[in-house]
Scaffold this active site. Structure first.
Site, PDB file in Angstrom:
ATOM      1  N   TYR A  40      53.976  19.821  -5.659  1.00  0.00           N
ATOM      2  CA  TYR A  40      53.228  18.577  -5.428  1.00  0.00           C
ATOM      3  C   TYR A  40      51.750  18.853  -5.153  1.00  0.00           C
ATOM      4  O   TYR A  40      50.919  17.981  -5.353  1.00  0.00           O
ATOM      5  CB  TYR A  40      53.809  17.826  -4.222  1.00  0.00           C
ATOM      6  CG  TYR A  40      54.960  16.905  -4.548  1.00  0.00           C
ATOM      7  CD1 TYR A  40      56.092  17.376  -5.193  1.00  0.00           C
ATOM      8  CD2 TYR A  40      54.910  15.559  -4.190  1.00  0.00           C
ATOM      9  CE1 TYR A  40      57.151  16.518  -5.471  1.00  0.00           C
ATOM     10  CE2 TYR A  40      55.967  14.711  -4.459  1.00  0.00           C
ATOM     11  CZ  TYR A  40      57.078  15.188  -5.105  1.00  0.00           C
ATOM     12  OH  TYR A  40      58.122  14.342  -5.370  1.00  0.00           O
ATOM     13  N   ASP A  68      67.235  11.431  -3.048  1.00  0.00           N
ATOM     14  CA  ASP A  68      67.612  10.191  -3.756  1.00  0.00           C
ATOM     15  C   ASP A  68      69.095  10.237  -4.113  1.00  0.00           C
ATOM     16  O   ASP A  68      69.808   9.235  -3.978  1.00  0.00           O
ATOM     17  CB  ASP A  68      66.802  10.030  -5.057  1.00  0.00           C
ATOM     18  CG  ASP A  68      65.568   9.157  -4.882  1.00  0.00           C
ATOM     19  OD1 ASP A  68      64.987   9.181  -3.777  1.00  0.00           O
ATOM     20  OD2 ASP A  68      65.182   8.464  -5.840  1.00  0.00           O
ATOM     21  N   LYS A 126      66.108  27.790  -6.472  1.00  0.00           N
ATOM     22  CA  LYS A 126      66.413  28.142  -7.869  1.00  0.00           C
ATOM     23  C   LYS A 126      66.012  29.611  -8.022  1.00  0.00           C
ATOM     24  O   LYS A 126      65.181  29.975  -8.866  1.00  0.00           O
ATOM     25  CB  LYS A 126      65.637  27.201  -8.814  1.00  0.00           C
ATOM     26  CG  LYS A 126      66.021  27.303 -10.267  1.00  0.00           C
ATOM     27  CD  LYS A 126      67.414  26.797 -10.602  1.00  0.00           C
ATOM     28  CE  LYS A 126      67.755  27.074 -12.058  1.00  0.00           C
ATOM     29  NZ  LYS A 126      69.171  26.768 -12.388  1.00  0.00           N
ATOM     30  N   ASP A 171      70.764  23.196  -9.054  1.00  0.00           N
ATOM     31  CA  ASP A 171      71.621  22.481 -10.020  1.00  0.00           C
ATOM     32  C   ASP A 171      73.042  22.360  -9.472  1.00  0.00           C
ATOM     33  O   ASP A 171      73.685  21.315  -9.562  1.00  0.00           O
ATOM     34  CB  ASP A 171      71.596  23.152 -11.402  1.00  0.00           C
ATOM     35  CG  ASP A 171      71.772  24.663 -11.362  1.00  0.00           C
ATOM     36  OD1 ASP A 171      71.732  25.261 -10.261  1.00  0.00           O
ATOM     37  OD2 ASP A 171      71.963  25.258 -12.441  1.00  0.00           O
ATOM     38  N   ASP A 175      62.921  15.977  -2.942  1.00  0.00           N
ATOM     39  CA  ASP A 175      62.669  14.622  -3.450  1.00  0.00           C
ATOM     40  C   ASP A 175      63.866  14.156  -4.267  1.00  0.00           C
ATOM     41  O   ASP A 175      64.383  13.047  -4.078  1.00  0.00           O
ATOM     42  CB  ASP A 175      61.397  14.641  -4.319  1.00  0.00           C
ATOM     43  CG  ASP A 175      61.091  13.278  -4.919  1.00  0.00           C
ATOM     44  OD1 ASP A 175      61.171  12.285  -4.183  1.00  0.00           O
ATOM     45  OD2 ASP A 175      60.781  13.214  -6.121  1.00  0.00           O
TER      46      ASP A 175
HETATM   47  C1  IPM Z   1      59.390   9.973  -1.840  1.00  0.00           C
HETATM   48  C2  IPM Z   1      58.673   9.374  -3.017  1.00  0.00           C
HETATM   49  C3  IPM Z   1      57.317  10.034  -3.146  1.00  0.00           C
HETATM   50  C4  IPM Z   1      57.535  11.520  -3.366  1.00  0.00           C
HETATM   51  C5  IPM Z   1      56.419   9.437  -4.254  1.00  0.00           C
HETATM   52  C6  IPM Z   1      56.212   7.945  -4.059  1.00  0.00           C
HETATM   53  C7  IPM Z   1      55.114  10.154  -4.375  1.00  0.00           C
HETATM   54  O1  IPM Z   1      59.454   9.533  -4.173  1.00  0.00           O
HETATM   55  O2  IPM Z   1      58.871   9.862  -0.708  1.00  0.00           O
HETATM   56  O3  IPM Z   1      60.462  10.540  -2.033  1.00  0.00           O
HETATM   57  O4  IPM Z   1      57.767  11.957  -4.513  1.00  0.00           O
HETATM   58  O5  IPM Z   1      57.484  12.260  -2.393  1.00  0.00           O
HETATM   59 MG    MG Z   2      61.373  10.326  -3.838  1.00  0.00          MG
END
Ligand code: IPM
Ligand code: MG
Length: 360
Positions: free
Chosen positions: A141, A252, A192, A224, A248
């Site tokens: 990032y 999710d 990884k 993975d 990240d």
């Molecule tokens: C998160 C979001 C952010 C990230 C984006 C909005 C930049 O997806 O906080 O997980 O990738 O960190």
């Molecule tokens: Mg995110």
């Protein structure tokens, strides 16, 4: 002395969910005599509209001066075409990095009331309680060089860089071990290392840190495989520690095990537990302004704030109990709705949590 909390509602559904979280925070402030003073500012697209940049210098200064920050969400399609350096997400990355918020805690907890909302079978997710510790201020990032250019033959190319220093790895590994120590004492480090040099160093340093935590059982997993194991048998995990991008993605994925990403709070902490608290979900532009977004992730972020930045565990527990009570009452926003429950909008959900908290 009063404690300063800076509220940054952000974009999309951000202002709607924040309005509910603020109601809950104000009630907790009174009920538990917390002495908080709230102030408001902009981040992301909303800041771009007001200040011409996604994080204004004065906002950053206010954030530095605050004792904690509560954030909604940033981003939206209306800012897709602007200079990439001014995109809403840049404001978020800048505030994380400028405040040194390297430790991102993302708990994925399944409320028993929501077992049917998960896309996995109830027996696979029942009792699920995972904590993902994501490194937040390093890796791909923030790595440089990062470039997008046109080659001599006219072909476009772009690249990013994924750097990690041993001190960055060591400090996030420590957070992972510290968290595991007060939970089920199991830490899974995700990397990884079969491909990436940064991951090989990651694994080596995590092994070194492990020597200080003989009471914590450490395992390593390739990312993975971790993605696969999270949907195959998620309850094998207690704490997972991983880099910025893997965290990240995996957070999710883990969130959906709990029924909805609309339920998951997060804390981003610096070395002194100063923190910024935000829901794991994004700004959901597709449903913004409709009053249907789930405010619970932001409300639960308030609870994390009380716990981690202010050591107010009684007030934090009370907010979590209030959320649980509202779920017991069968109230559901659309993302967690299923037959036999009552569908409510953002404000009604927030009001119900306020009522539940008041009557505790
Ligand atoms: C998160 C979001 C952010 C990230 C984006 C909005 C930049 O997806 O906080 O997980 O990738 O960190
Ligand atoms: Mg995110």
């Amino acid at each position: 002395m009063s404690k300063q909390i800076l509220i940054l509602p952000g974009d999309g559904i951000g202002p709607e969910i924040m309005a509910e979280a603020v109601k809950v925070l104000e009630l907790a402030n009174d009920k538990f005599d917390l002495g908080f003073e709230l102030s408001f500012d902009q981040l992301g697209g909303a800041a771009y509209e007001q200040y011409g940049v996604p994080l204004a210098d004065e906002t950053l200064e206010r954030a530095r001066a605050a004792d904690a920050i509560l954030l909604g969400a940033v981003g939206g399609p209306q800012w897709d075409a602007i200079d990439p350096a001014l995109r809403p997400e840049r404001g978020l990355l800048k505030i994380r990095s400028q405040l040194g918020l390297f430790a991102n805690l993302r708990p994925a907890i399944l409320y028993p009331q929501l077992a049917d909302a998960s896309s996995l079978k109830p027996e696979v997710v029942a009792g699920l309680n995972i904590l993902i510790v994501r490194e937040l201020t390093g890796g791909i990032y923030f790595g440089s060089p990062r470039e997008s250019r046109v080659l001599e033959n006219g072909e476009r190319m772009a690249f990013d860089t994924l750097p990690y220093s041993e001190s960055e790895i060591r400090r996030i590994a420590r957070v992972g071990f510290d968290m595991a120590r007060v939970r089920d004492k199991k830490l899974c480090s995700v990397d990884k290392a079969n491909v990436l040099a940064s991951s090989q160093l990651w694994r080596t340093v995590v092994e070194e840190v492990a020597k200080d935590y003989p009471d914590v059982q450490l395992s390593h997993m390739y990312v993975d495989n971790a993605a696969m194991q999270l949907v195959r048998a998620p309850k094998q995990f207690d704490v997972m520690v991983t880099d910025n991008m893997f965290g990240d993605i995996l957070s999710d994925e883990a969130s959906m095990l709990t029924g909805s990403i609309g339920m998951l709070p997060s804390a981003s902490l610096d070395a002194n537990n100063k923190g910024m608290y935000e829901p794991c979900h994004g700004s959901a532009p597709d449903i913004a302004g409709q009053g249907i977004a789930n405010p619970l992730a932001t409300i639960l972020s308030v609870s994390m704030m009380l716990r981690y930045s202010f050591s107010q565990s009684q007030a934090a527990d009370a907010i979590e109990q209030a959320v649980s009570k509202v779920l017991d009452q069968g109230l559901r926003t659309g993302d967690i709705y299923c037959a036999g429950t009552t569908k409510v909008g953002t404000a009604a959900m927030g009001d119900a949590v306020v009522e539940a908290l008041r009557s505790l």
